[in-house]
Design a protein around this motif. Structure first.
Motif, PDB file in Angstrom:
ATOM      1  N   TRP A 314     -11.353  -0.598   2.622  1.00 43.99           N
ATOM      2  CA  TRP A 314     -10.192  -0.684   3.514  1.00 43.99           C
ATOM      3  C   TRP A 314     -10.508  -0.184   4.918  1.00 43.99           C
ATOM      4  O   TRP A 314      -9.833  -0.539   5.879  1.00 43.99           O
ATOM      5  CB  TRP A 314      -9.004   0.077   2.936  1.00 43.99           C
ATOM      6  CG  TRP A 314      -9.261   1.539   2.648  1.00 43.99           C
ATOM      7  CD1 TRP A 314      -9.609   2.081   1.457  1.00 43.99           C
ATOM      8  CD2 TRP A 314      -9.202   2.624   3.575  1.00 43.99           C
ATOM      9  NE1 TRP A 314      -9.780   3.446   1.571  1.00 43.99           N
ATOM     10  CE2 TRP A 314      -9.523   3.798   2.865  1.00 43.99           C
ATOM     11  CE3 TRP A 314      -8.911   2.726   4.923  1.00 43.99           C
ATOM     12  CZ2 TRP A 314      -9.553   5.058   3.471  1.00 43.99           C
ATOM     13  CZ3 TRP A 314      -8.937   3.972   5.523  1.00 43.99           C
ATOM     14  CH2 TRP A 314      -9.250   5.125   4.809  1.00 43.99           C
ATOM     15  N   ASP A 335       0.957   1.316   6.296  1.00 41.64           N
ATOM     16  CA  ASP A 335       0.578   1.128   4.897  1.00 41.64           C
ATOM     17  C   ASP A 335      -0.337  -0.081   4.812  1.00 41.64           C
ATOM     18  O   ASP A 335      -0.132  -1.077   5.517  1.00 41.64           O
ATOM     19  CB  ASP A 335       1.803   0.881   4.019  1.00 41.64           C
ATOM     20  CG  ASP A 335       2.683   2.117   3.873  1.00 41.64           C
ATOM     21  OD1 ASP A 335       2.224   3.229   4.197  1.00 41.64           O
ATOM     22  OD2 ASP A 335       3.839   1.953   3.427  1.00 41.64           O
ATOM     23  N   THR A 337      -2.037  -2.607   1.804  1.00 42.58           N
ATOM     24  CA  THR A 337      -2.057  -2.969   0.392  1.00 42.58           C
ATOM     25  C   THR A 337      -3.001  -4.143   0.179  1.00 42.58           C
ATOM     26  O   THR A 337      -2.980  -5.112   0.933  1.00 42.58           O
ATOM     27  CB  THR A 337      -0.636  -3.354  -0.084  1.00 42.58           C
ATOM     28  OG1 THR A 337       0.251  -2.258   0.151  1.00 42.58           O
ATOM     29  CG2 THR A 337      -0.628  -3.693  -1.563  1.00 42.58           C
ATOM     30  N   ILE A 341      -2.210  -3.413  -4.581  1.00 45.46           N
ATOM     31  CA  ILE A 341      -2.545  -1.998  -4.769  1.00 45.46           C
ATOM     32  C   ILE A 341      -2.593  -1.320  -3.403  1.00 45.46           C
ATOM     33  O   ILE A 341      -3.306  -1.768  -2.499  1.00 45.46           O
ATOM     34  CB  ILE A 341      -3.919  -1.832  -5.472  1.00 45.46           C
ATOM     35  CG1 ILE A 341      -3.945  -2.598  -6.797  1.00 45.46           C
ATOM     36  CG2 ILE A 341      -4.228  -0.349  -5.681  1.00 45.46           C
ATOM     37  CD1 ILE A 341      -2.971  -2.098  -7.832  1.00 45.46           C
ATOM     38  N   LYS A 342      -1.848  -0.219  -3.253  1.00 42.74           N
ATOM     39  CA  LYS A 342      -1.805   0.482  -1.973  1.00 42.74           C
ATOM     40  C   LYS A 342      -3.081   1.317  -1.811  1.00 42.74           C
ATOM     41  O   LYS A 342      -3.385   2.201  -2.623  1.00 42.74           O
ATOM     42  CB  LYS A 342      -0.564   1.367  -1.892  1.00 42.74           C
ATOM     43  CG  LYS A 342      -0.256   1.868  -0.500  1.00 42.74           C
ATOM     44  CD  LYS A 342       1.193   2.354  -0.393  1.00 42.74           C
ATOM     45  CE  LYS A 342       2.150   1.181  -0.372  1.00 42.74           C
ATOM     46  NZ  LYS A 342       3.552   1.600  -0.096  1.00 42.74           N
ATOM     47  N   THR A 345      -1.723   4.769   2.978  1.00 43.51           N
ATOM     48  CA  THR A 345      -0.270   4.893   3.091  1.00 43.51           C
ATOM     49  C   THR A 345       0.109   6.014   4.048  1.00 43.51           C
ATOM     50  O   THR A 345      -0.511   7.090   4.039  1.00 43.51           O
ATOM     51  CB  THR A 345       0.373   5.119   1.709  1.00 43.51           C
ATOM     52  OG1 THR A 345       1.791   5.165   1.851  1.00 43.51           O
ATOM     53  CG2 THR A 345      -0.126   6.387   1.048  1.00 43.51           C
ATOM     54  N   GLU A 369      -1.822  -6.957   2.728  1.00 44.58           N
ATOM     55  CA  GLU A 369      -0.507  -6.708   3.325  1.00 44.58           C
ATOM     56  C   GLU A 369      -0.566  -5.439   4.168  1.00 44.58           C
ATOM     57  O   GLU A 369      -1.061  -4.398   3.706  1.00 44.58           O
ATOM     58  CB  GLU A 369       0.549  -6.572   2.237  1.00 44.58           C
ATOM     59  CG  GLU A 369       0.717  -7.819   1.389  1.00 44.58           C
ATOM     60  CD  GLU A 369       1.593  -7.573   0.176  1.00 44.58           C
ATOM     61  OE1 GLU A 369       2.811  -7.825   0.268  1.00 44.58           O
ATOM     62  OE2 GLU A 369       1.048  -7.131  -0.863  1.00 44.58           O
TER      63      GLU A 369
END
Length: 398
Positions: A314, A335, A337, A341-342, A345, A369
């Motif tokens: 990420w 946030d 995702t 799955i996050k 955050t 997202e």
């Protein structure tokens, strides 16, 4: 909407015919195609912003929008870009010959080309094949869709019927694109056909708005083509007009849905691609920021290779957002995702099961997202992963 190809034969709207044939430019597949309206049609177009525009792009940009178009001829194999005065001459010769085969005027014929840059059109092969090309035209999209392909693995068509206050209309979309995809309106060609009765101004307005949220939101490799174009033709053969705002909004919505479907099909068929990547951003303080940030994520080679390798890294996404000038305040509360799955955050790393996310990344469809929590604006962009096969395809292209 009914997609093609496969078992589906994609019908054209009333009063349209299409054809594809091999004239000998390419060895094994159709290499010329034509879309024909049996009556004069309204037509609008959007075109590449690349300063090195191909001869067919320059021609069509001068004559559109128009209300008397009868056909769009397309050849694959030569882009007719960077071909000098001779390229414009051959471009016009093909237009003239197409008009003669159709028994209309050259002013009623549009043209598009796709293929290798810097190669003259093989008019000696194309022009003699035009009468047969016109003669074999039929009421479905498949033969034309095959004729316009270059490195695409599959033809791309879709159709839908829309009920308006005066009756039903049909919208059929055809496109091609796999590499050199980063439109600003990839090599991308798009054709939206409908039998609704509209003005050329409405056609242009609807096409431009739909392009901005569809073809202008995809990227395969970040290279804008010399030949990008998308046309909307409306011949009025349904007898149905847009009588009120409800009709207009329903028509615009349907055109947009058709074009989004085609845009996603291009991204999914990107050269060497194994995964379609969708990036959805919300909570942006500005609409343009949301668009550029979403496209930036789809464009990053680091992110594309991570997705290909099923690595939930990420940090690469966060870094790209910062490079696209997403404000630090938004990054500090966002946030992120991945596949539901996050991973990040409220501006901090989240606890997640890396093996679980890796498994989810094996899917052919990957969704990222991002919620910036900084405003009301949203945007969605589509791209694909980057594989070793992309290098192989583009090493051998010419």
């Amino acid at each position: 909407m009914t997609p093609g190809p496969g078992l589906h034969r994609t019908p054209l709207p009333k009063g349209f015919l299409a054809s594809g044939a091999n004239c000998g430019v390419r060895k094994y597949r159709p290499d010329i195609g034509v879309i024909i309206s049996e009556v004069d049609a309204v037509a609008a177009g959007v075109f590449t912003l690349n300063e090195c525009k191909a001869a067919p792009v320059q021609h069509c940009a001068k004559v559109l929008p128009a209300d008397n178009v009868r056909a769009i001829f397309t050849n694959s194999g030569q882009a007719n870009a960077a071909t000098g005065a001779e390229g414009f001459k051959r471009n016009q010769e093909v237009i003239n010959a197409t008009a003669e085969a159709l028994k209309c005027t050259p002013e009623q014929v549009l043209i598009a080309s796709t293929g290798v840059i810097g190669v003259q059109m093989h008019t000696d092969k194309i022009i003699p094949a035009l009468p047969d090309l016109v003669e074999r035209a039929q009421e479905h999209a498949e033969s034309f869709a095959l004729a316009i392909l270059t490195t695409d693995l599959v033809p791309k068509t879709v159709t839908t019927a829309v009920k308006l206050s005066q009756g039903e209309i049909r919208i059929t979309g055809i496109c091609k694109g796999s590499g050199m995809i980063h439109p600003n309106m990839a090599t991308m060609l798009g054709y939206i056909l409908t039998d609704v009765k509209i003005s050329k101004d409405v056609a242009h307005t609807v096409l431009k708005a739909a392009t901005d949220v569809s073809f202008n939101m995809i990227s395969v490799d970040g290279d804008s083509s010399t030949n990008d174009c998308c046309f909307l033709m409306a011949n009025g053969e349904s007898g149905v007009e847009l009588k009120n705002d409800q009709d207009y909004n329903a028509f615009k919505k349907a055109v947009t849905e058709v074009m989004v479907y085609l845009a996603k099909s291009i991204a999914a068929d990107g050269e060497g691609a194994t995964k379609l990547i969708e990036v959805a951003i919300k909570g942006s303080p500005e609409e343009q920021l949301a668009k550029t940030a979403a496209r930036g994520v789809t464009l990053s080679p680091l992110i594309k290779t991570a997705i290909h390798g099923e690595d939930p890294n990420w940090g690469r996404i966060l870094a790209r957002l910062g490079a696209e000038k997403v404000p630090a305040a938004a990054l500090a509360q966002m946030d992120l995702t991945l596949q539901g799955i996050k991973l990040f955050t409220n501006g901090e790393p989240a606890t997640f099961n890396k093996d679980e996310v890796r498994t989810l990344l094996k899917s052919a469809n990957v969704k990222i997202e991002i919620d910036l929590k900084s405003g009301p604006h949203t945007a969605t962009a589509w791209g694909c992963d980057l594989s070793k096969k992309y290098v192989d395809i583009n090493t051998d292209y010419s």
